[in-house]
Design an enzyme around this catalytic site. Structure first.
Site, short mmCIF file in Angstrom:
data_model
loop_
_atom_site.label_atom_id
_atom_site.label_comp_id
_atom_site.label_asym_id
_atom_site.label_seq_id
_atom_site.Cartn_x
_atom_site.Cartn_y
_atom_site.Cartn_z
N LYS A 1 55.43 27.84 78.63
CA LYS A 1 55.25 26.70 79.61
C LYS A 1 53.98 25.75 79.21
O LYS A 1 53.03 25.96 80.18
CB LYS A 1 55.21 27.28 81.15
CG LYS A 1 56.53 28.09 81.46
CD LYS A 1 57.56 27.03 82.17
CE LYS A 1 56.96 26.75 83.63
NZ LYS A 1 58.04 25.54 84.06
N ASP B 1 61.70 27.80 80.98
CA ASP B 1 62.81 27.63 82.05
C ASP B 1 63.97 26.94 81.90
O ASP B 1 65.24 27.49 82.04
CB ASP B 1 62.29 27.10 83.46
CG ASP B 1 61.43 25.63 83.03
OD1 ASP B 1 61.19 25.42 82.04
OD2 ASP B 1 61.27 24.85 84.13
N ASP C 1 66.53 39.99 78.87
CA ASP C 1 67.50 40.60 79.85
C ASP C 1 68.53 39.44 80.02
O ASP C 1 69.94 40.07 80.12
CB ASP C 1 67.00 41.01 81.21
CG ASP C 1 66.68 42.32 81.39
OD1 ASP C 1 66.33 43.11 80.52
OD2 ASP C 1 66.62 42.98 82.62
N TYR D 1 51.02 41.25 80.62
CA TYR D 1 50.85 42.59 80.65
C TYR D 1 49.85 43.52 80.47
O TYR D 1 49.63 44.41 81.17
CB TYR D 1 52.18 43.01 79.79
CG TYR D 1 53.39 43.19 80.11
CD1 TYR D 1 54.15 42.03 80.57
CD2 TYR D 1 54.27 44.26 80.16
CE1 TYR D 1 55.26 41.99 80.96
CE2 TYR D 1 55.61 44.14 80.27
CZ TYR D 1 56.39 43.14 80.79
OH TYR D 1 57.40 43.19 81.33
N ASP E 1 60.57 39.34 78.34
CA ASP E 1 61.08 40.43 79.23
C ASP E 1 62.35 39.69 79.80
O ASP E 1 63.39 40.39 79.76
CB ASP E 1 60.09 41.09 80.10
CG ASP E 1 60.47 42.04 81.02
OD1 ASP E 1 61.22 43.01 80.36
OD2 ASP E 1 60.25 42.13 82.17
C1 IPM Z 1 61.52 46.45 78.72
C2 IPM Z 1 61.41 46.94 80.38
C3 IPM Z 1 59.87 47.21 80.46
C4 IPM Z 1 59.22 46.08 80.29
C5 IPM Z 1 59.35 48.20 81.55
C6 IPM Z 1 60.12 49.53 81.68
C7 IPM Z 1 57.99 48.52 81.67
O1 IPM Z 1 61.65 46.13 81.47
O2 IPM Z 1 61.35 47.06 77.92
O3 IPM Z 1 62.08 45.19 78.80
O4 IPM Z 1 58.78 45.42 81.27
O5 IPM Z 1 58.74 45.76 79.14
MG MG Z 2 62.89 44.45 80.68
#
Ligand code: IPM
Ligand code: MG
Length: 368
Positions: free
Chosen positions: A192, A225, A253, A142, A249
């Protein structure tokens, strides 16, 4: 003594709606639990861009560095999709993370009993799930340099750099081991190492921190993975997962969806402790700005409310009051109160964002 201070940044989309409910909860703790906060409010994301031409004004950044904790709603929306990369709403959030040095991002994935049917997985695989992802938040691909889109011969090349120093890995590993000690004492580290040198270093440093200072905590390593696969195959094998910024990230999710309710999950982003022992901290729901339902009173405020519960626990040493708020949320869900994102059962009429806030406030009153 002055009250602890909070900076509230509702942001874009459904951010302001869900934050309105959090503000009512904050007021409740002031009125009923003698726990008053000095609250300031400001702009972040697209709304800050609209007003100031930047997604985070320097004055807002300065305030964020002064307060005891920041609460953020959500940033972004289609209106801002074509803005220059440097002023996109997300850059405001990334600047806050970086300048506050919030290296440890705690993302719990907890499956509420009342909602186990909402998961896309079978109920017995997710019922009772309670895992914590610790995502490194201020480094890795990032932020690594070099980055950019460059000319190379007769074509362009897009470059980002995965970069981790030993100290960056060390501090986030410690944060994961400390958390594990307060939970089930198990950490799984994901990278990884089979293809990335940064992964080899990650694995070495995490193991060293464990062997030196946390020998009582069980540590395993997994390729990320495989970790993604294991998360959907048998998520209850995990307690704490520690991983880098990008894998975190994605994996968070994935873990969030296991619970069937992205609208329910809070997060805390913590930095090094200040002189008073409080970590620099920002709390935000995991869900985004959901522009498709913004302004309609449909959004689920629970993730943002639970983010405030995390603030009570991690910034203000009010674990009992955090548990009171979490229990109020659980009670309301057990009673069958549902916002529109949680429908699926026969004959249930959804409540509005405010309706959910009302129900949680009533459950808080009943807890006294
Ligand atoms: C998160 C989001 C952020 C990230 C975006 C909105 C920059 O996806 O907080 O998970 O990628 O970190
Ligand atoms: Mg995210």
């Amino acid at each position: 003594m002055s009250n602890p201070s909070l900076l509230i940044l509702p942001g874009d989309g459904i951010g302001p709606e869900v934050m309105t409910e959090v503000k009512r909860i904050i007021d409740w703790f002031g009125a009923k639990r003698d726990l008053a906060f000095d609250v300031e409010e400001d702009l972040v994301g697209g709304c800050a861009y609209d007003k100031h031409g930047t997604p985070l004004h320097d004055d807002t950044m300065a305030k964020a560095l002064q307060v005891d904790a920041v609460l953020l709603g959500a940033v972004g929306g289609p209106k801002y999709d074509n803005l220059d990369f440097s002023v996109k709403p997300e850059r405001g959030l990334l600047r806050l993370r970086k300048e506050m040095d919030l290296y440890s991002n705690l993302r719990p994935a907890q499956c509420f009993d009342a909602l186990a049917d909402f998961s896309s997985l079978k109920k017995d695989i997710v019922a009772g799930l309670d895992i914590m992802i610790v995502r490194e938040l201020t480094s890795g691909v990032y932020f690594g340099e070099p980055r950019g889109i460059f000319e190379e011969g007769n074509e362009r090349v897009g470059i980002n750099t995965q970069r981790y120093t030993e100290s960056e890995i060390d501090r986030v590993a410690r944060s994961a081991f400390e958390l594990a000690r307060r939970r089930n004492n198990k950490v799984c580290s994901m990278e990884k190492a089979n293809v990335m040198e940064s992964g080899i270093l990650w694995r070495e440093v995490v193991q060293k921190v464990r062997d030196t200072d946390y020998p009582d905590v069980e540590l395993t390593h997994m390729y990320a993975d495989n970790g993604a696969m294991q998360l959907v195959r048998a998520p209850k094998q995990f307690d704490v997962i520690v991983t880098d910024n990008l894998f975190g990230d994605i994996l968070s999710d994935c873990a969030a969806m296991l619970t069937g309710s992205l609208g329910m999950l809070p997060s805390a982003s913590l930095g090094a402790p200040n002189a008073d022992g409080r970590p620099k901290a920002l709390y935000e729901p995991v869900h985004g700005s959901a522009p498709d339902i913004a302004g309609q009173g449909k959004a689920n405020p629970i993730a943002c409310i639970l983010s405030f519960a995390m603030a009570l626990r991690y910034s203000f040493d009010q674990g009992d009051e955090a548990a009171r708020l979490e229990a109020a949320v659980e009670k309301v869900l057990a009673d069958g109160v549902r916002t529109a994102d949680l429908l699926g059962e026969e004959g249930v009429t959804p409540v509005s964002t405010t309706g959910m806030g009302d129900a949680i406030l009533a459950a808080l009153d009943a807890s006294l």
